[in-house]
Design an enzyme around this catalytic site. Structure first.
Site, mmCIF file in Angstrom:
data_model
loop_
_atom_site.group_PDB
_atom_site.id
_atom_site.type_symbol
_atom_site.label_atom_id
_atom_site.label_comp_id
_atom_site.label_asym_id
_atom_site.label_seq_id
_atom_site.Cartn_x
_atom_site.Cartn_y
_atom_site.Cartn_z
ATOM 1 N N GLY B 48 0.870 -1.169 0.000
ATOM 2 C CA GLY B 48 0.000 0.000 0.000
ATOM 3 C C GLY B 48 0.906 1.218 0.000
ATOM 4 O O GLY B 48 1.803 1.329 0.846
ATOM 5 N N ASP B 237 -1.052 4.635 -6.430
ATOM 6 C CA ASP B 237 0.360 4.505 -6.057
ATOM 7 C C ASP B 237 1.178 5.715 -6.496
ATOM 8 O O ASP B 237 2.220 6.007 -5.915
ATOM 9 C CB ASP B 237 0.948 3.218 -6.617
ATOM 10 N N LYS B 248 -2.961 -0.335 -8.670
ATOM 11 C CA LYS B 248 -2.917 -1.798 -8.818
ATOM 12 C C LYS B 248 -3.459 -2.246 -10.165
ATOM 13 O O LYS B 248 -4.473 -1.745 -10.641
ATOM 14 C CB LYS B 248 -3.742 -2.414 -7.681
#
Lengths: 358, 358
Positions: B48, B237, B248
Site C-alpha cells: 500500500g 500509487d 494496482k
C-alpha cells in the site's frame, strides 16, 4: 500439431480427460453410467459447450445399455427419464439441450426394437461427435479471414480440443493459423475462478507448440492499451436470436474493453450453439456456482471463510459489442436479429453474405 | 469500528502484520534492520503506497540506530547509503521516494550531533506516520460528498488500514460512511495475482462488520451491468501532474468499464501520492513482478510450469476516465493539469473549489 483427444467412446464406456486435474495431471477416466456422466459435467471434469453436448450424447448411450433388457416401452421411458436428468447437469450451454432433444426425438418417434434403438442411439452419439469435429475444422478455415499472417490475439477461458469434439472453436482458428504457417502470439486470460485459461488453454497451446503469454484477467485492459492486438477470440455457450451471447464470465468485460480500444471482438462457435428460440441474451439462464470456487484455490481458502461471494459462471455480451460471429458456415459480421435469421435459414449463400457485408 | 493497527514502532523495532499470511494467519513480525524492512516491502509483507512510505521511514530509524556509534560524517554517509538502498525496494509508489527524500534532506542539512540527529529521525518517522493517519481521516470526511446514505460501491485491491497509517484511503471513505450510519454494500474485486482484495479487503471489512461481496476481477463488468453501483473507489500509487494515475493492475480496466456504464470512478489518495515532477502517466515506472506470482497459488502451479507470463503490478488510468480524485484536502473533480496544479498550490480554498465546479 499435437492436439489432445480428450473424449472418446470405447468398450461401452465414455473416456474423458479429467479436466479438473490439469495441468498437473493428465489422466483419463472412464464413465459407465448416466450418473457418472451427469457428475462429470456438473463438476466440470468435461466442460465447453460442444463437449458437454457430446458427453451427454454418450450418456444417453450408457442409459440405453443399462436398460436394454427391458420391454421396449419401459426401455424408452427409462431413457427419457435419464435424458431429463442429464438436462439438469448445467443450465447455460444450449448444446446440452439440443443434443438431448435429438435423442428424445429419436426415441419418441421410433417404432423399432430395443436392439435397433440401441444401435441408432450409439450411431447418433458418434455422429454428433463427428459432426462437431467437422464443424471445428470449418470454423478454423473460415476464421482465417480475420487473422493476419503475423497476428497477436487474446483469448479467454478454454475453447480448444478440451472444449469440443475437435480442434476447438476460438482455439481452432489459432491451430489452423499455425498449420497455415502464420506467426502467432497468444495472450491467455487465466479466467478466474476456475482458471480454464491457465490450466487448460496454456496447457493446450504449449502442447501444440504455440507461443502463449498468460495474464491475470485484470491485465487484459493494459495489454490492449500497450500491445497491438489484432483480434480477441472467444467461444460461446449460447447465442440468442439477436446475437447476444452467453460465454464464460469475463467475456462481457473484454468486449467492452475491446470496443474502447477499437479491437475486433469475435465470438467463435458452431451453429449448434445458437438458440433462435430466445429473442435476446436476457432470456439466457446464467448458472450461479458455489462460493467455494472463488474462495478456495488448491484446497486453501484465499479469503475469510465466511465471506459472501457472487459467482456467475457466465455473462451476456450484447450483440452490438460483437464485431462478428465466426461459425462453421461462415462469418456473420455485425450480428443482429435480421442477419442471424437470414444466415441460419440459408437465404444467404456464403459468398453472397460476404459480398453483402463488404 | 474495529479497525486493524498493522504497523507500529516499539522497543526500537518496527512491528508489522505480515500481510502475506493473511487471511489464514494474523501474525505480527518485528523488523530490526534496514535489510529486513527492504525485504518486507519487496515481498509485500507490508504494502500500500502510504504504508510503504511509513515503513521506509522506520527503516531509516533502524539505520540510525545501527550506525549511532560512528562519527557524525560516517553516520550520515551510512544512513544515506541505506536510504538509497531502501529506494530500490519497489519502483511505482511515489510515497516511498517522497518519504526517503525527507530523511535525506534532514540528514544532509543537519549540523547537529549524532544523538540529536537520531532523535530527529525518529521524530520524523513518527510524524510521517501520524500525518498519514490524519490524512486518512480527512479523506474519509471529504469522501462522504460522493457516498449516498444507502450506497453500493465497488473497490479493488486493498486501500484500508493494511495499506496506510490510518483507516485507509478508499476504504477510509467506506469506514467513515459506516461510522456516519450510512447503509453500505461493498463489492470487492479479489485482485489477482496477489489477491489483496480477497485476502486483505474482505478480511478488513469483515473485521469491521461491513457487508462485503467478493467477486473475481472479471465479474466486475457484469456487476456494473446488473447492479446499481453508486461509486467505484480505488487507491493510487502515484498520480502524475495531469491526473493520470498508477494503481494496482486492473484499475485501468475498471475505469474503462465504469465509463461505459456511466458509473462515477474515484481515485482516493492523500496529496503525498501526487508526483508533480511527472507530466503524465506514461512517465510513471511500472513494476514488473515474478511470473510465479501468476503461476503459483498456495504453493501449487495453476499453469504449466514453463508458461510465459506478463505480470505488471500496476497500470495507468488516464485522467479523462477519472471522475474525481478524493484527497485529504478536498475533491478534485475532472482532474487535469490545470486543476491539479491550482489545487496543489492552494490557489483554491476548499469551498471555492467546490463552488467553481458546480
Amino acid at each position: 500439431l499435437d492436439i489432445l483427444n480428450p473424449i472418446y467412446w470405447k468398450n461401452n464406456s465414455l473416456h474423458i480427460i479429467d479436466q479438473t486435474l490439469l495441468p498437473s495431471r493428465l489422466e483419463t477416466i472412464s464413465l459407465s453410467s448416466v450418473r457418472e456422466v451427469w457428475t462429470a459435467i456438473q463438476r466440470l471434469q468435461v466442460r465447453g459447450a460442444p463437449a458437454i453436448g457430446i458427453a451427454a450424447g454418450y450418456g444417453v448411450v450408457l442409459s440405453s445399455l443399462m436398460h436394454k433388457n427391458q420391454p421396449v416401452i419401459t426401455f424408452k421411458e427409462k431413457i427419457v427419464e435419464d435424458i431429463d436428468y442429464l438436462r439438469t447437469a448445467r443450465p447455460t450451454a444450449v448444446n446440452l439441450f439440443q443434443v438431448l432433444d435429438q435423442f428424445d426425438n429419436l426415441i419418441t418417434n421410433s417404432d423399432e426394437t430395443v436392439p435397433e434403438i440401441c444401435l441408432a442411439i450409439e450411431q447418433l452419439a458418434l455422429a454428433i461427435h463427428a459432426d462437431d469435429k467437422d464443424r471445428c475444422r470449418q470454423i478454423g478455415r473460415h476464421g482465417q479471414e480475420v487473422i493476419p499472417g503475423s497476428a497477436t490475439v487474446l483469448t479467454h477461458c478454454n475453447t480448444g480440443a478440451l472444449a469440443t469434439g475437435g480442434i476447438g472453436t476460438a482455439l481452432g482458428i489459432i491451430y489452423t493459423a499455425k498449420e497455415q504457417g502464420k506467426t502467432l502470439q497468444v495472450f491467455v486470460d487465466e479466467t478466474r475462478p476456475l482458471l480454464q485459461g491457465s490450466r487448460l488453454t496454456a496447457f493446450e497451446l504449449e502442447h501444440a507448440g504455440i507461443p502463449a503469454t498468460l495474464i491475470s484477467d485484470n491485465m487484459a485492459a493494459m495489454v490492449m492499451a500497450t500491445h497491438k492486438i489484432d483480434a480477441i477470440l472467444v467461444g460461446a455457450d449460447r447465442i440468442a436470436a439477436n446475437g447476444d451471447t452467453a460465454n464464460k464470465i469475463g467475456t462481457y468485460g473484454l468486449a467492452v474493453l475491446a470496443h474502447h480500444h477499437h479491437i475486433p471482438f469475435y465470438i467463435v462457435a458452431p451453429l449448434t450453439t445458437f438458440d433462435l428460440t430466445l429473442e435476446n441474451g436476457q432470456q439466457i439462464p446464467i448458472e450461479q456456482r458455489a462460493a467455494e470456487e472463488v474462495k478456495i484455490i488448491s484446497g486453501n481458502y484465499i479469503s475469510p471463510e465466511n465471506t459472501s461471494v457472487f459467482n456467475p459462471a457466465f455473462d451476456i455480451t450484447p450483440h452490438h459489442l460483437i464485431t462478428a460471429v465466426i461459425t462453421d458456415q461462415g462469418i456473420i459480421f455485425d450480428p443482429d436479429k435480421h442477419k442471424i435469421q437470414d444466415f441460419y435459414s440459408n437465404k444467404y449463400s456464403e459468398p453472397k453474405l460476404k459480398e453483402s457485408l463488404q
